[in-house]
Design a protein around this motif. Structure first.
Motif, PDB file in Angstrom:
ATOM      1  N   ASN A  69      39.820  12.575   1.408  1.00 31.35           N
ATOM      2  CA  ASN A  69      38.573  12.495   2.156  1.00 31.35           C
ATOM      3  C   ASN A  69      37.750  13.738   1.835  1.00 31.35           C
ATOM      4  OD1 ASN A  69      36.522  12.528   4.110  1.00 31.35           O
ATOM      5  ND2 ASN A  69      37.789  11.407   5.566  1.00 31.35           N
ATOM      6  N   LEU A  70      36.637  13.546   1.160  1.00 30.44           N
ATOM      7  CA  LEU A  70      35.795  14.647   0.715  1.00 30.44           C
ATOM      8  C   LEU A  70      34.749  15.038   1.746  1.00 30.44           C
ATOM      9  CD1 LEU A  70      35.265  13.362  -2.926  1.00 30.44           C
ATOM     10  CD2 LEU A  70      36.667  15.310  -2.243  1.00 30.44           C
ATOM     11  N   GLY A  71      34.735  14.361   2.897  1.00 28.99           N
ATOM     12  CA  GLY A  71      33.708  14.629   3.877  1.00 28.99           C
ATOM     13  C   GLY A  71      32.368  14.060   3.448  1.00 28.99           C
ATOM     14  N   PHE A  72      31.329  14.374   4.222  1.00 26.39           N
ATOM     15  CA  PHE A  72      29.995  13.841   3.949  1.00 26.39           C
ATOM     16  C   PHE A  72      29.430  14.408   2.655  1.00 26.39           C
ATOM     17  CE2 PHE A  72      25.388  13.978   4.202  1.00 26.39           C
ATOM     18  CZ  PHE A  72      25.058  12.708   4.632  1.00 26.39           C
ATOM     19  N   SER A  73      29.397  15.725   2.544  1.00 28.59           N
ATOM     20  CA  SER A  73      28.786  16.348   1.364  1.00 28.59           C
ATOM     21  C   SER A  73      29.557  16.017   0.095  1.00 28.59           C
ATOM     22  CB  SER A  73      28.712  17.866   1.549  1.00 28.59           C
ATOM     23  OG  SER A  73      27.839  18.214   2.582  1.00 28.59           O
ATOM     24  N   GLY A  74      30.869  16.201   0.139  1.00 30.31           N
ATOM     25  CA  GLY A  74      31.685  15.965  -1.048  1.00 30.31           C
ATOM     26  C   GLY A  74      31.692  14.513  -1.467  1.00 30.31           C
ATOM     27  N   GLY A  75      31.744  13.598  -0.493  1.00 27.33           N
ATOM     28  CA  GLY A  75      31.727  12.180  -0.827  1.00 27.33           C
ATOM     29  C   GLY A  75      30.431  11.764  -1.494  1.00 27.33           C
ATOM     30  N   ASN A  76      29.316  12.266  -0.970  1.00 32.29           N
ATOM     31  CA  ASN A  76      28.029  11.935  -1.589  1.00 32.29           C
ATOM     32  C   ASN A  76      27.873  12.581  -2.963  1.00 32.29           C
ATOM     33  OD1 ASN A  76      26.519  10.182   0.229  1.00 32.29           O
ATOM     34  ND2 ASN A  76      26.589  11.874   1.676  1.00 32.29           N
ATOM     35  N   MET A  77      28.401  13.792  -3.127  1.00 24.44           N
ATOM     36  CA  MET A  77      28.332  14.440  -4.431  1.00 24.44           C
ATOM     37  C   MET A  77      29.188  13.700  -5.460  1.00 24.44           C
ATOM     38  SD  MET A  77      26.106  16.808  -4.345  1.00 24.44           S
ATOM     39  CE  MET A  77      26.441  17.865  -5.774  1.00 24.44           C
ATOM     40  N   LEU A  78      30.291  13.105  -5.013  1.00 22.64           N
ATOM     41  CA  LEU A  78      31.073  12.249  -5.910  1.00 22.64           C
ATOM     42  C   LEU A  78      30.239  11.028  -6.307  1.00 22.64           C
ATOM     43  CD1 LEU A  78      33.690  11.361  -7.343  1.00 22.64           C
ATOM     44  CD2 LEU A  78      34.432  10.366  -5.152  1.00 22.64           C
ATOM     45  N   GLY A  79      29.550  10.448  -5.352  1.00 18.60           N
ATOM     46  CA  GLY A  79      28.756   9.249  -5.629  1.00 18.60           C
ATOM     47  C   GLY A  79      27.655   9.487  -6.644  1.00 18.60           C
ATOM     48  N   ILE A  80      26.970  10.632  -6.572  1.00 17.86           N
ATOM     49  CA  ILE A  80      25.843  10.846  -7.489  1.00 17.86           C
ATOM     50  C   ILE A  80      26.312  11.022  -8.932  1.00 17.86           C
ATOM     51  CG2 ILE A  80      24.460  11.896  -5.659  1.00 17.86           C
ATOM     52  CD1 ILE A  80      24.792  14.577  -7.155  1.00 17.86           C
ATOM     53  N   GLN A  81      27.585  11.351  -9.127  1.00 13.07           N
ATOM     54  CA  GLN A  81      28.086  11.487 -10.490  1.00 13.07           C
ATOM     55  C   GLN A  81      28.150  10.142 -11.211  1.00 13.07           C
ATOM     56  OE1 GLN A  81      31.387  14.442 -11.047  1.00 13.07           O
ATOM     57  NE2 GLN A  81      31.304  14.575  -8.811  1.00 13.07           N
ATOM     58  N   PHE A  82      28.062   9.059 -10.445  1.00 11.49           N
ATOM     59  CA  PHE A  82      28.078   7.714 -11.018  1.00 11.49           C
ATOM     60  C   PHE A  82      26.696   7.060 -10.955  1.00 11.49           C
ATOM     61  CE2 PHE A  82      32.361   8.733  -9.788  1.00 11.49           C
ATOM     62  CZ  PHE A  82      33.133   8.244 -10.825  1.00 11.49           C
ATOM     63  N   ALA A  83      25.688   7.831 -10.538  1.00  9.72           N
ATOM     64  CA  ALA A  83      24.340   7.275 -10.409  1.00  9.72           C
ATOM     65  C   ALA A  83      23.665   7.164 -11.768  1.00  9.72           C
ATOM     66  CB  ALA A  83      23.513   8.159  -9.482  1.00  9.72           C
ATOM     67  N   ASP A  84      22.682   6.294 -11.832  1.00  8.63           N
ATOM     68  CA  ASP A  84      21.859   6.136 -13.024  1.00  8.63           C
ATOM     69  C   ASP A  84      21.224   7.487 -13.369  1.00  8.63           C
ATOM     70  OD1 ASP A  84      19.689   5.581 -14.824  1.00  8.63           O
ATOM     71  OD2 ASP A  84      19.639   3.506 -14.099  1.00  8.63           O
ATOM     72  N   PRO A  85      21.418   8.009 -14.575  1.00  5.04           N
ATOM     73  CA  PRO A  85      20.852   9.326 -14.917  1.00  5.04           C
ATOM     74  C   PRO A  85      19.333   9.362 -14.905  1.00  5.04           C
ATOM     75  CG  PRO A  85      21.769   8.262 -16.871  1.00  5.04           C
ATOM     76  CD  PRO A  85      22.209   7.446 -15.685  1.00  5.04           C
ATOM     77  N   ARG A  86      18.682   8.202 -14.898  1.00  2.28           N
ATOM     78  CA  ARG A  86      17.222   8.149 -14.848  1.00  2.28           C
ATOM     79  C   ARG A  86      16.690   8.142 -13.418  1.00  2.28           C
ATOM     80  NH1 ARG A  86      16.143   2.623 -17.188  1.00  2.28           N
ATOM     81  NH2 ARG A  86      17.955   2.226 -15.823  1.00  2.28           N
ATOM     82  N   VAL A  87      17.551   8.345 -12.442  1.00  2.74           N
ATOM     83  CA  VAL A  87      17.209   8.177 -11.030  1.00  2.74           C
ATOM     84  C   VAL A  87      16.008   9.037 -10.629  1.00  2.74           C
ATOM     85  CG1 VAL A  87      18.845   9.962 -10.275  1.00  2.74           C
ATOM     86  CG2 VAL A  87      18.153   8.156  -8.692  1.00  2.74           C
ATOM     87  N   ASP A  88      15.122   8.446  -9.820  1.00  4.44           N
ATOM     88  CA  ASP A  88      13.989   9.172  -9.242  1.00  4.44           C
ATOM     89  C   ASP A  88      14.307   9.669  -7.836  1.00  4.44           C
ATOM     90  OD1 ASP A  88      11.819   8.729 -11.310  1.00  4.44           O
ATOM     91  OD2 ASP A  88      12.364   6.642 -10.882  1.00  4.44           O
ATOM     92  N   TYR A  89      15.042   8.847  -7.076  1.00  4.73           N
ATOM     93  CA  TYR A  89      15.344   9.193  -5.698  1.00  4.73           C
ATOM     94  C   TYR A  89      16.775   8.790  -5.355  1.00  4.73           C
ATOM     95  CZ  TYR A  89      10.276   9.511  -5.442  1.00  4.73           C
ATOM     96  OH  TYR A  89       8.964   9.836  -5.688  1.00  4.73           O
ATOM     97  N   TYR A  90      17.412   9.620  -4.531  1.00  2.63           N
ATOM     98  CA  TYR A  90      18.692   9.265  -3.925  1.00  2.63           C
ATOM     99  C   TYR A  90      18.424   8.866  -2.470  1.00  2.63           C
ATOM    100  CZ  TYR A  90      20.912  11.846  -7.786  1.00  2.63           C
ATOM    101  OH  TYR A  90      21.311  12.292  -9.021  1.00  2.63           O
ATOM    102  N   TYR A  91      19.139   7.830  -2.026  1.00  4.62           N
ATOM    103  CA  TYR A  91      19.081   7.468  -0.608  1.00  4.62           C
ATOM    104  C   TYR A  91      20.494   7.550  -0.057  1.00  4.62           C
ATOM    105  CZ  TYR A  91      17.466   5.092   3.634  1.00  4.62           C
ATOM    106  OH  TYR A  91      17.136   4.777   4.929  1.00  4.62           O
ATOM    107  N   PHE A  92      20.767   8.617   0.714  1.00  4.10           N
ATOM    108  CA  PHE A  92      22.067   8.802   1.342  1.00  4.10           C
ATOM    109  C   PHE A  92      21.991   8.159   2.722  1.00  4.10           C
ATOM    110  CE2 PHE A  92      21.305  12.442  -1.486  1.00  4.10           C
ATOM    111  CZ  PHE A  92      22.372  12.290  -2.355  1.00  4.10           C
ATOM    112  N   LEU A  93      22.606   6.991   2.839  1.00  2.88           N
ATOM    113  CA  LEU A  93      22.476   6.156   4.030  1.00  2.88           C
ATOM    114  C   LEU A  93      23.861   5.943   4.641  1.00  2.88           C
ATOM    115  CD1 LEU A  93      20.566   4.279   5.736  1.00  2.88           C
ATOM    116  CD2 LEU A  93      21.213   2.439   4.151  1.00  2.88           C
ATOM    117  N   ASN A  94      23.979   6.179   5.959  1.00  2.00           N
ATOM    118  CA  ASN A  94      25.255   5.901   6.615  1.00  2.00           C
ATOM    119  C   ASN A  94      25.596   4.420   6.507  1.00  2.00           C
ATOM    120  OD1 ASN A  94      25.302   8.587   7.399  1.00  2.00           O
ATOM    121  ND2 ASN A  94      25.892   8.109   9.522  1.00  2.00           N
ATOM    122  N   ASN A  95      26.874   4.130   6.359  1.00  5.65           N
ATOM    123  CA  ASN A  95      27.259   2.730   6.193  1.00  5.65           C
ATOM    124  C   ASN A  95      27.143   1.933   7.486  1.00  5.65           C
ATOM    125  OD1 ASN A  95      29.574   3.878   7.466  1.00  5.65           O
ATOM    126  ND2 ASN A  95      30.895   2.307   6.563  1.00  5.65           N
TER     127      ASN A  95
END
Length: 305
Positions: A69-95
């Motif tokens: 469990n990476l917590g909120f910050s770590g979990g989201n930082m893991l997620g952005i490593q798989f994001a489209d490299p052309r991304v304009d915006y990130y939306y960090f939304l609670n599930n």
């Protein structure tokens, strides 16, 4: 003009049904942007993860599994490593949220038109339809000791009324972590979330570092979402401790030794005087007096599966 690319990142922790509902609401409401949904499972139980796996068959969804469990910050930082490299915006939304409007398109359009916006958020509603506070104030000694009403009189631009019903975009101190729509270029410039924050104060820290780099936070009331608050975290003494661990880490980053001592005294008294209501407050007061040491964080009790 090309459509904006938005990477929507959801964290799942033993709450797979909320994740399914959130994903479905995103796919139902989102138009006029090129979007992807990255679901990060934050080391849920094996049964919950098995129940979550079918979400990967939903449109636009990629599922990632973390072994801790990476917590909120770590979990989201893991997620952005798989994001489209052309991304304009990130939306960090609670599930545990559902979109009520075409939020991604609305927020992207605002950010496109507002170059100094680093982060913005939609207006929050509770499950019963009631309007909820969507932003807060960065912690300062003045606001804690003198009270928000007094400091608002001194500097109304810095302390806009939280309960006011806004009809136009409003610059605010920080946006609640359940709806963080962030300019990717600004997010990259500041290095993303500070992963030393495990469960709390991530949005205050993000807004503070964006502000130090010339970017502001805004509430966009025309965009709306529902937040079924706190479905992934069960209240407990250990969880309450995490708030003060993160809060005092924030103070160590941005405040002097003298200010930190005064903050410690303030929160010690605030919790200690409530001990008759629940003994947990006396325990929290003692923890705060010891300096809210980070070594007691839940993150350090984990065993890698």
């Amino acid at each position: 003009m090309n459509q904006r690319i938005v990477s929507i990142i959801l964290l799942n922790y033993n709450s797979h049904q909320f994740t399914f509902d959130c994903v479905d609401s995103i796919n139902e409401k989102t138009q006029d942007v090129d979007y992807e949904i990255i679901v990060v499972d934050n080391n849920s139980s094996p049964d919950n993860y098995t129940a979550l796996e079918p979400v990967a068959s939903r449109p636009n969804v990629r599922l990632i599994r973390s072994r801790i469990n990476l917590g909120f910050s770590g979990g989201n930082m893991l997620g952005i490593q798989f994001a489209d490299p052309r991304v304009d915006y990130y939306y960090f939304l609670n599930n545990d949220c559902l979109l009520r409007t075409n939020v991604c398109s609305q927020l992207a359009a605002f950010m496109d038109a507002t170059p100094d916006a680093g982060v913005c958020g939609a207006q929050m509603f509770a499950g019963d339809g009631s309007r909820q506070a969507t932003f807060g104030y960065l912690p300062t000694l003045g606001s804690k000791i003198l009270g928000h009403s007094f400091v608002r009189m001194l500097n109304p631009a810095l302390y806009p009324p939280i309960r006011h019903i806004y009809t136009e975009p409003q610059r605010v101190p920080f946006i609640m972590g359940s709806t963080l729509f962030v300019r990717a270029s600004a997010f990259h410039t500041i290095g993303g979330f500070d992963v030393a924050h495990f469960l709390y104060v991530e949005e205050e820290d993000l807004a503070k570092r964006l502000l130090m780099n010339g970017f502001y936070a805004y509430l966009i009331p025309q965009a709306e979402y529902v937040h079924f608050t706190g479905q992934s975290t069960n209240p407990s003494y250990d969880v309450e401790k995490e708030y003060y661990i993160s809060l005092f880490y924030y103070f160590r980053k941005y405040h002097s030794w003298t200010e930190r001592a005064l903050f410690r005294a303030y929160y010690f008294i605030k919790n200690g005087r409530k001990f008759r209501r629940n003994w947990i407050y006396a325990r929290l007061a003692g923890f705060i007096w010891r300096g809210s040491p980070m070594r007691e964080s839940l993150r350090y009790r984990q065993v890698i599966r």
